[in-house]
Design a protein around this motif. Structure first.
Motif, PDB file in Angstrom:
ATOM      1  N   ARG A 282       0.825  -1.215   0.000  1.00 22.13           N
ATOM      2  CA  ARG A 282       0.000   0.000   0.000  1.00 22.13           C
ATOM      3  C   ARG A 282       0.858   1.263   0.000  1.00 22.13           C
ATOM      4  NH1 ARG A 282      -2.428  -3.373   3.536  1.00 22.13           N
ATOM      5  NH2 ARG A 282      -1.646  -2.277   5.376  1.00 22.13           N
ATOM      6  N   ALA A 283       2.020   1.186   0.648  1.00 22.37           N
ATOM      7  CA  ALA A 283       2.881   2.365   0.775  1.00 22.37           C
ATOM      8  C   ALA A 283       3.559   2.746  -0.537  1.00 22.37           C
ATOM      9  CB  ALA A 283       3.939   2.126   1.849  1.00 22.37           C
TER      10      ALA A 283
ATOM     11  N   LYS B 251       1.677   5.093  -3.056  1.00 22.32           N
ATOM     12  CA  LYS B 251       1.473   6.409  -2.444  1.00 22.32           C
ATOM     13  C   LYS B 251       2.776   7.189  -2.406  1.00 22.32           C
ATOM     14  CE  LYS B 251      -2.370   4.858   0.401  1.00 22.32           C
ATOM     15  NZ  LYS B 251      -2.830   4.534   1.736  1.00 22.32           N
ATOM     16  N   LEU B 252       3.843   6.512  -2.015  1.00 19.77           N
ATOM     17  CA  LEU B 252       5.148   7.162  -1.922  1.00 19.77           C
ATOM     18  C   LEU B 252       5.623   7.653  -3.288  1.00 19.77           C
ATOM     19  CD1 LEU B 252       7.709   7.809  -0.235  1.00 19.77           C
ATOM     20  CD2 LEU B 252       8.506   5.529  -0.833  1.00 19.77           C
TER      21      LEU B 252
ATOM     22  N   THR C 242       3.917   8.215  -5.938  1.00 19.78           N
ATOM     23  CA  THR C 242       3.036   9.272  -6.441  1.00 19.78           C
ATOM     24  C   THR C 242       3.411  10.601  -5.794  1.00 19.78           C
ATOM     25  OG1 THR C 242       1.231   7.727  -6.850  1.00 19.78           O
ATOM     26  CG2 THR C 242       0.623  10.034  -6.584  1.00 19.78           C
ATOM     27  N   THR C 243       3.714  10.568  -4.500  1.00 22.35           N
ATOM     28  CA  THR C 243       4.162  11.780  -3.802  1.00 22.35           C
ATOM     29  C   THR C 243       5.430  12.327  -4.447  1.00 22.35           C
ATOM     30  OG1 THR C 243       3.201  11.045  -1.706  1.00 22.35           O
ATOM     31  CG2 THR C 243       4.940  12.698  -1.568  1.00 22.35           C
TER      32      THR C 243
ATOM     33  N   LYS D 244      -0.594  -0.624  -8.042  1.00 28.48           N
ATOM     34  CA  LYS D 244      -1.310   0.652  -7.931  1.00 28.48           C
ATOM     35  C   LYS D 244      -2.797   0.442  -7.638  1.00 28.48           C
ATOM     36  CE  LYS D 244      -0.626   2.966 -11.633  1.00 28.48           C
ATOM     37  NZ  LYS D 244      -0.442   3.960 -12.686  1.00 28.48           N
TER      38      LYS D 244
END
Length: 124
Positions: free
Chosen positions: A14-15, A18-19, A21-22, A45
């Motif tokens: 899950r991380a 998100k990471l 994308t950040t 994703k």
């Protein structure tokens, strides 16, 4: 690396999207950084990462650590991270190249080396 529980593997899965994308990475950059096929990255994703390899899990762990170190260095301003990753850097690990290039080309050892260096910088 110690064997992760299924719960921990799920957290890593899950991380990672998100990471990255950040960090504003393209799909191709993310795939290269995690050593994944286009299909594997698309599944990750969508939250259906499946069985990641030990190498991929270690990459994600090191990238999370790197993110933490950069957040400390930049006093919590995560908006600076994408620019830093793409800027030429004269540090001892990057030697005039971008951190993103070094990590993609060097794989897990380069990601771990950069993460350790940044943690040392954050703690100095």
């Amino acid at each position: 690396m110690q064997k992760l529980t299924d719960s921990e593997k799920g957290a890593f899965q899950r991380a990672a999207p998100k990471l990255l994308t950040t960090w504003r990475l393209s799909d191709q950059e993310a795939q290269k950084l995690l050593d994944m096929s286009e299909f594997e990255w698309a599944r990750l994703k969508k939250g259906r990462g499946g069985n990641l390899t030990q190498d991929q899990l270690q990459r994600i762990g090191a990238l999370v650590g790197l993110h933490v170190a950069l957040t400390l260095i930049f006093s919590g301003d995560v908006n600076r991270l994408p620019g830093w990753l793409r800027a030429e850097n004269t540090g001892p690990v990057t030697r005039g190249r971008t951190a993103l290039e070094v990590m993609i080309e060097g794989g897990l050892p380069a990601i771990q080396r950069l993460s350790r260096y940044l943690h040392a910088e954050a703690n100095s």
